[in-house]
Structures are given as C-alpha cells and as structure tokens.
Design an enzyme around this catalytic site. Structure first.
Site, short mmCIF file in Angstrom:
data_model
loop_
_atom_site.label_atom_id
_atom_site.label_comp_id
_atom_site.label_asym_id
_atom_site.label_seq_id
_atom_site.Cartn_x
_atom_site.Cartn_y
_atom_site.Cartn_z
N ASP A 111 19.61 -125.61 30.63
CA ASP A 111 18.57 -125.03 31.47
C ASP A 111 17.23 -125.45 30.89
OD1 ASP A 111 16.91 -123.36 32.98
OD2 ASP A 111 18.33 -121.70 32.95
N ASP A 118 11.71 -125.03 36.60
CA ASP A 118 12.86 -124.45 35.91
C ASP A 118 14.11 -124.89 36.68
OD1 ASP A 118 14.79 -122.79 34.81
OD2 ASP A 118 13.70 -120.93 35.17
N HIS A 129 13.76 -116.30 40.51
CA HIS A 129 12.48 -115.67 40.22
C HIS A 129 11.33 -116.56 40.68
CE1 HIS A 129 12.61 -118.27 36.55
NE2 HIS A 129 13.89 -118.02 36.66
N HIS A 147 8.66 -115.35 34.95
CA HIS A 147 9.51 -114.30 35.53
C HIS A 147 8.68 -113.18 36.11
CE1 HIS A 147 12.77 -116.05 32.97
NE2 HIS A 147 13.42 -115.83 34.08
N GLU A 178 18.48 -119.52 41.35
CA GLU A 178 19.62 -119.80 40.47
C GLU A 178 20.82 -118.94 40.78
OE1 GLU A 178 18.70 -119.18 36.27
OE2 GLU A 178 17.06 -117.87 36.83
N GLU A 180 20.79 -124.33 39.37
CA GLU A 180 19.41 -123.85 39.54
C GLU A 180 18.48 -124.98 39.95
OE1 GLU A 180 17.50 -122.45 35.93
OE2 GLU A 180 16.09 -121.23 37.08
#
Ligand code: CO
Length: 293
Positions: A84, A95, A155, A163, A189, A277
């Site tokens: 990740d 992300d 998020h 976040h 994700e 994700e």
C-alpha cells in the site's frame, strides 16, 4: 482547481509507478525494509514525497504494518502480500494498493476484492448518497466466495489530510448522511478474507506508523512537536524517518496526544486478507481512476 487536480494526478501517477515497480520485488526471502525503502526512494526521485510510510502487510495482517528501523522481517514463501503506497505533491496525496499472491493459493481473494472495488468505482458519481452507493454496489457485486472486511473504509483525500472528510464503507451503513460531490478525491479500498474469517480487522499492540494531531504541548516536548509538524504536517510518518533520539520520545508524544498511533490491524480470526485500492477523482460523468497502471 486545475492546479489542485494536476497535483493529485501527478501524485497518483508516481504512486502507480511505485506499485508497478513493487510487483517484481515481492518474492519469498526479500526483506520488507528493502522494498519499503526502495519505493520511498523512487517516490522522492520522481520529485514527490511519501504521503505515508509504505505499508507491507503479509497474510492475515490487513493494514498499517510498515517496516521499523532495522526491521529483520522477510517475505514468506507462501500467501498474500499487500503493498500500500502513497505519494504527495505539494501536500496533495494519492493512495493505492496491490496484493501479490506469492504461491498462487489465494488469487480468488484478490479477484473478488478487485471486482468489488471496480463495482464501487463504477457507481461513484456526483450527487449520489454514499449510503445508496454502497447499497447498490452490495446488491450488484457482493463477493460470493470471500467475505468483505467491514471496518476498513475508503476515505476522502485532501491537502495534507489522508483520512479526513467523507468515508466510503464497503457494506451498507446504517447511518451515512454524506453525498459524493464533483471535484472530490477519494482513496477507495476493499479488503476481502475467507468465509472462515471474522470479516473484521482488530488492532494489535504493535504500532509502526504515527501522525501529528496538530497539538503543541508546553515544555520540552513542545519543540519536538513543532519540528514533527513542520516536517510531516498531519500526514503519517515512520519511526524510520526520525533520528533515534526522536524515536525514543514517540510513546511519550502519543500519551500527550501530540501523535495519533496507528496500530497494526489483523484479520479477527487470522484468515488471509487481500486488498484492492485506487485513488479516484469525481467528475461530472463519474469517477476517474488516477492510479491505474
Ligand atoms: Co492505501
């Protein structure tokens, strides 16, 4: 606005390139630390910064394991490895994650996580209520052979905030009032485990990632608190990125509520976990994936 989207796009491009570079590194016996450091270096060489420490989660570890300083751990010969990665450009973070199946035992867990992620992304559009988005996706694409991990959510991504803002759960929430808006950027994700799993991630005692809460205490800790905020803003960081003298103060800073600690998260019944994700931007016609590679 254009400049903001360009920064997100650039961060996402570098994140996707880091994931592409990560894939061939995942082999039994390789040190986790070596992979994390190489990917973080790649991000810096491309003119960005890590938006958070590279997470490398093996087997039933779902999230938040980043190698510690001098971490001796190596990858096993079997099972699932989640990489990740996030880069940020001028504070705008991306992300994204991939799962590699080292021994070829759990490809179906990865397939079902990816299928559900793609269904979520296909249903994302401006004006849709998040509650309705999840309900629709769950009805269309609920995994059959695996179980979704219910307490790990997508998020919103905002400048220097990884976040904050709106969250995107994977199973229909009882209460969720928010609506998706054009121009918003999300890390979407999905985590899957076997049907024997709890479908829930639980916190371990071990912490490998911290972020600043914005609090500056009085006294001696005030100066170090200010320095950490100047270096990382509110984005997560690794003890690997600190001086040993600073590492010794982490638990004290956490107790003083200067730092948030992210405990390692493990599947509730220790079953293997896969993750998919992407970072997406919401445009008039729907979500555009920025981390495709
Ligand atoms: Co991520």
């Amino acid at each position: 606005m254009t400049i903001v989207i360009e920064a997100f796009e650039q961060a996402a491009r570098i994140t996707a390139d880091a994931l592409a570079a990560a894939k061939p590194m995942v082999r039994g016996g390789v040190r986790l630390l070596e992979i994390a450091e190489r990917l973080e270096r790649l991000i810096c060489e491309r003119g960005a910064r890590p938006a958070f420490p590279v997470n490398i989660c093996v087997g039933s570890i779902a999230a938040h394991y980043s190698p510690l300083p001098d971490d001796p751990r190596t990858l096993p010969d079997r099972g699932l490895v989640k990489i990740d990665v996030g880069a940020h450009v001028d504070g705008y973070p991306a992300d994204a994650a991939i799962t590699v199946d080292i021994s070829g035992d759990y490809g179906w867990l990865i397939d079902e996580a990816e299928t559900y992620l793609e269904a979520l992304i296909a249903n994302l559009r401006p004006g849709v209520a998040i509650k309705r988005l999840i309900k629709q996706t769950y009805e269309e694409a609920k995994p059959l052979r695996s179980r979704l991990i219910v307490n790990l959510c997508g998020h919103q991504l905002q400048r220097f905030k990884l976040h904050s803002g709106k969250s995107i759960p994977v199973v229909p929430p009882r209460f969720h009032r928010e609506v998706i808006r054009e121009g918003e950027v999300f890390a979407v994700e999905v985590f899957t485990t076997t049907t024997r799993g709890a479908g829930e991630a639980v916190a371990e005692a071990l912490v490998t990632i911290y972020s600043h809460t914005g609090r500056i205490p009085g006294g001696q800790l005030g100066e170090i608190s200010r320095q950490l905020l100047a270096r990382f803003n509110m984005l997560p960081f690794s003890p690997r990125w600190l001086d040993p003298s600073e590492v010794g103060l982490l638990s004290q800073l956490h107790k003083k509520r200067v730092l948030t600690a992210y405990p390692v998260l493990r599947e509730g019944r220790n079953e293997p976990v896969a993750q998919a994700e992407h970072t997406v931007v919401i445009e008039r016609g729907g979500a555009r994936v920025l981390t495709r590679f």
